[in-house]
Design a protein around this motif. Structure first.
Motif, PDB file in Angstrom:
ATOM      1  N   GLU A 285       6.870   2.827 -39.819  1.00 44.12           N
ATOM      2  CA  GLU A 285       6.182   3.434 -38.094  1.00 44.12           C
ATOM      3  C   GLU A 285       6.379   4.702 -38.122  1.00 44.12           C
ATOM      4  N   ILE A 290      -1.682  12.597 -32.270  1.00 42.74           N
ATOM      5  CA  ILE A 290      -3.047  12.641 -32.056  1.00 42.74           C
ATOM      6  C   ILE A 290      -4.041  13.784 -32.837  1.00 42.74           C
ATOM      7  N   PRO A 315      -3.518   2.908 -38.148  1.00 45.43           N
ATOM      8  CA  PRO A 315      -3.398   3.280 -36.884  1.00 45.43           C
ATOM      9  C   PRO A 315      -2.931   2.212 -35.724  1.00 45.43           C
ATOM     10  N   ASP A 316      -2.470   0.577 -36.296  1.00 45.28           N
ATOM     11  CA  ASP A 316      -2.344   0.147 -35.589  1.00 45.28           C
ATOM     12  C   ASP A 316      -0.967  -0.215 -36.619  1.00 45.28           C
ATOM     13  N   SER A 339      -5.273   8.633 -34.603  1.00 47.24           N
ATOM     14  CA  SER A 339      -5.735   8.290 -33.751  1.00 47.24           C
ATOM     15  C   SER A 339      -4.386   8.252 -32.556  1.00 47.24           C
ATOM     16  N   SER A 340      -3.186   7.456 -33.086  1.00 47.71           N
ATOM     17  CA  SER A 340      -2.546   7.210 -32.490  1.00 47.71           C
ATOM     18  C   SER A 340      -0.765   7.942 -32.202  1.00 47.71           C
ATOM     19  N   ASN A 341      -0.176   7.982 -31.558  1.00 50.51           N
ATOM     20  CA  ASN A 341       1.846   8.771 -31.935  1.00 50.51           C
ATOM     21  C   ASN A 341       1.524   8.059 -32.979  1.00 50.51           C
ATOM     22  N   THR A 343       1.496   6.064 -36.572  1.00 53.29           N
ATOM     23  CA  THR A 343       1.151   5.931 -38.105  1.00 53.29           C
ATOM     24  C   THR A 343       1.396   5.091 -39.109  1.00 53.29           C
TER      25      THR A 343
END
Lengths: 508, 99
Positions: A285, A290, A315-316, A339-341, A343
């Motif tokens: 993680e 972003i 991204p999740d 797309s998120s903080n 990865t």
């Protein structure tokens, strides 16, 4: 199209050619100076051979003897001479060959066919008479200045080679017999060091070569330094603009084992897990930003024996949306934009060993060359800055923004040209119309039931040459603008007067 | 830009005058139609004058910057000294009241 020619036109070559050219000019001037060196005559003396010398003053153009009055002919005095001695102050170098030229004038009372000389000898200041003196050339021209007074011009050229160096030398012309003279004048004297020219040339050539070599060396050093500095700058810039990669093992703190797997060990080369399941995986993680672009790359990726590694970038946490998936051994590389903080970077042992439900202490991921990279942050910042600059430029050059927004605001106030309000606002409407400038439409109105139309001036001005239009602008508008500016300054200046309270008003 | 500002100011004033006078205009047009016609003729004359100004500008061929500069000069000459002297007058009143 880049054209390459033999002559490289750059500043270094130009400097080199200038140096060589200046040195060549100095060499040329040095040779010329040697060949045309005039020597100074310190003293002229003449005598009758019995040590009764009569000395003249130093320098050229001195008649000897000085008691004569050569400037007031006819001469009334003369002296018998046998020797003519010249004293030259000029440094002599031992074993150098010198060529001596002297031109002098003798005024004498009787006609002479020739000054038959016995010898033309030379003495250095230090040293004895030179025996190797030779007279290589002489010329005499005699003219009768006036009745009974003759003027003879002599030009002697002799060569000698002193055995010792000296600060000067004497030259003596010995006449065959005593001759009567009114006076002697040296017109010119030259001493040429026949050897110094070659030495000077050689010295200059050597100096030139040294300077050229130094220049070339310095130029080469400069070029090398420039290249080194340039390369260093390029390297630094590449470092700044380049990708930021870190070994995946550096992110071991962000690694967690899932699906029955546990991390056994983390060392410099690998992360090992135990797994009770064939589908146990290791998941990183890794904090990201972003919008920034990242990628993973690896070489010689290995996993469990008999299995194929699976790499997933998501991204999740549950990897519902997947950036990237790779299943193979060997090298890989792929990029993705975060797309998120966070990865999620998964390493799977997708295919466990056949008939084996547990993985024990196997190396799941063993490549120290596997990296998690971020594309050059500086580059992205530069792109962002460039985009901002472009946005500003677009805003600046977009004239419609201010005008449109202003017009939209003021357009809400509708005017009505009827009734009392139309009459009251008519002056303002007129001023606004004037402010809008020319209207290229005909002026028409009805007179006695007939419509009369006056054409617009735009038709005429469209046919006027631009030069004439410019002259008209300069003369008329320039003059009127000058008047307005002058009055504006006067108005501003009048504001300083505390006693002046005059206020202009526009009677609407 | 200057021309747009000036036009905007005039539009603002004209619009405010229209808003203020619109009830009166409505009353006149409703109850005094002949006077309303006269006023309309006067307004049409001023419209013709405005058209004449534009037509004259087309013949004089003054560039827009010069016209804007001229109007800006007059706006400045009529407004700034008035404000300055008003301030001076207020200050002088204040001084007198203070004594």
């Amino acid at each position: 199209m880049r054209m390459h020619v033999g002559f490289s036109f750059n500043i270094k070559n130009i400097l080199k050619y200038i140096i060589v050219g200046v040195l060549g000019l100095l060499v040329f001037l040095g040779i010329s100076k040697v060949n045309a060196a005039e020597i100074s005559v310190d003293e002229i003396s003449a005598g009758d051979g019995n040590n009764n010398y009569i000395y003249c003053n130093s320098g050229f153009n001195n008649y000897c003897p000085s008691s004569f009055n050569p400037y007031s002919p006819p001469y009334t005095e003369y002296a018998p001479i046998r020797y003519i001695n010249f004293d030259f102050i000029n440094s002599l170098t031992a074993n150098h060959s010198y060529t001596f030229d002297i031109v002098f004038q003798i005024d004498h009372p009787v006609s002479l066919n020739d000054f038959e000389q016995d010898s033309f000898t030379f003495w250095p200041y230090s040293g004895s008479q030179l025996n190797d003196t030779t007279i290589v050339w002489n010329q005499q021209n005699t003219y009768e200045y006036q009745t009974g007074i003759y003027t003879s011009y002599f030009h002697y050229r002799g060569q000698f080679s002193p055995s010792v160096s000296s600060n000067g030398f004497y030259a003596r012309l010995t006449l065959e017999q005593n001759e009567s003279v009114f006076g002697i004048i040296v017109l010119s004297a030259q001493l040429v060091d026949d050897d110094s020219g070659d030495e000077l040339i050689n010295a200059n050539y050597e100096n030139t070569q040294n300077i050229i070599n130094n220049a070339n060396s310095n130029t080469s050093n400069i070029i090398n330094n420039d290249n080194s500095n340039t390369q260093q700058l390029i390297d630094n810039q590449n470092n700044l603009l380049g990708d930021k990669c870190s070994n995946l093992l550096n992110y071991s703190n962000y690694a967690n084992a899932f699906n029955g797997a546990t991390i056994v060990s983390i060392n410099d080369n690998s992360i090992s897990i135990n797994s009770s399941s064939a589908w146990g995986w290791l998941q990183y993680e890794i904090p990201t930003t972003i919008g920034d672009v990242y990628y993973v790359k690896g070489n010689s990726l290995t996993s469990l024996v008999g299995s194929t590694p699976l790499i997933q970038v998501c991204p999740d946490r549950d990897c519902v949306n997947m950036y990237y998936s790779y299943e193979n051994n060997g090298s890989f590389s792929s990029s993705f934009a975060a797309s998120s903080n966070i990865t999620y970077f998964r390493l799977f042992a997708t295919k466990g060993v056949a008939n084996q439900t547990s993985i024990y202490n196997n190396v799941l991921f063993s490549s120290q060359n596997t990296s998690f990279c971020k594309y050059g942050s500086t580059l992205s910042k530069i792109d962002t800055t460039n985009q901002s600059i472009q946005d500003i430029n677009d805003t600046i050059t977009d004239d419609s923004i201010d005008l449109t927004s202003g017009s939209d605001f003021f357009d809400d106030f509708e005017d009505e040209n009827f009734g009392l309000s139309g009459v009251i606002t008519a002056p303002l409407v007129a001023i606004r119309t004037l402010n809008n400038g020319a209207n290229c439409s005909d002026l028409s109105f009805v007179v006695l039931g007939k419509r009369v139309s006056f054409p617009s001036g735009c038709v005429l001005w469209s046919r006027v040459p631009s030069a004439t239009e410019t002259i008209y602008f300069v003369i008329v508008c320039g003059f009127l603008s000058y008047i307005l500016v002058t009055r504006l300054f006067h108005t501003i200046n009048s504001l300083k007067d505390p006693n002046k309270s005059e206020v202009k008003t526009l009677d609407l | 830009m200057i021309r747009a500002i000036i036009n905007g100011i005039f539009d603002l004033v004209i619009g405010l005058v229209n808003v203020i006078l619109s009830p009166i205009d409505s009353l006149i047009s409703q109850f005094l139609p002949s006077i309303n016609d006269v006023l309309n003729y006067i307004g049409q004359f001023f419209n013709w004058v405005s058209n004449f100004i534009s037509w004259l500008c087309s013949w004089l061929h003054f560039p827009n910057w010069f016209i804007s500069f001229t109007i800006a000069f007059w706006v400045f000459s009529l407004s700034v000294p008035f404000v300055i002297h008003t301030i001076k007058l207020a200050v002088s009143w204040y001084d007198k009241l203070k004594v």
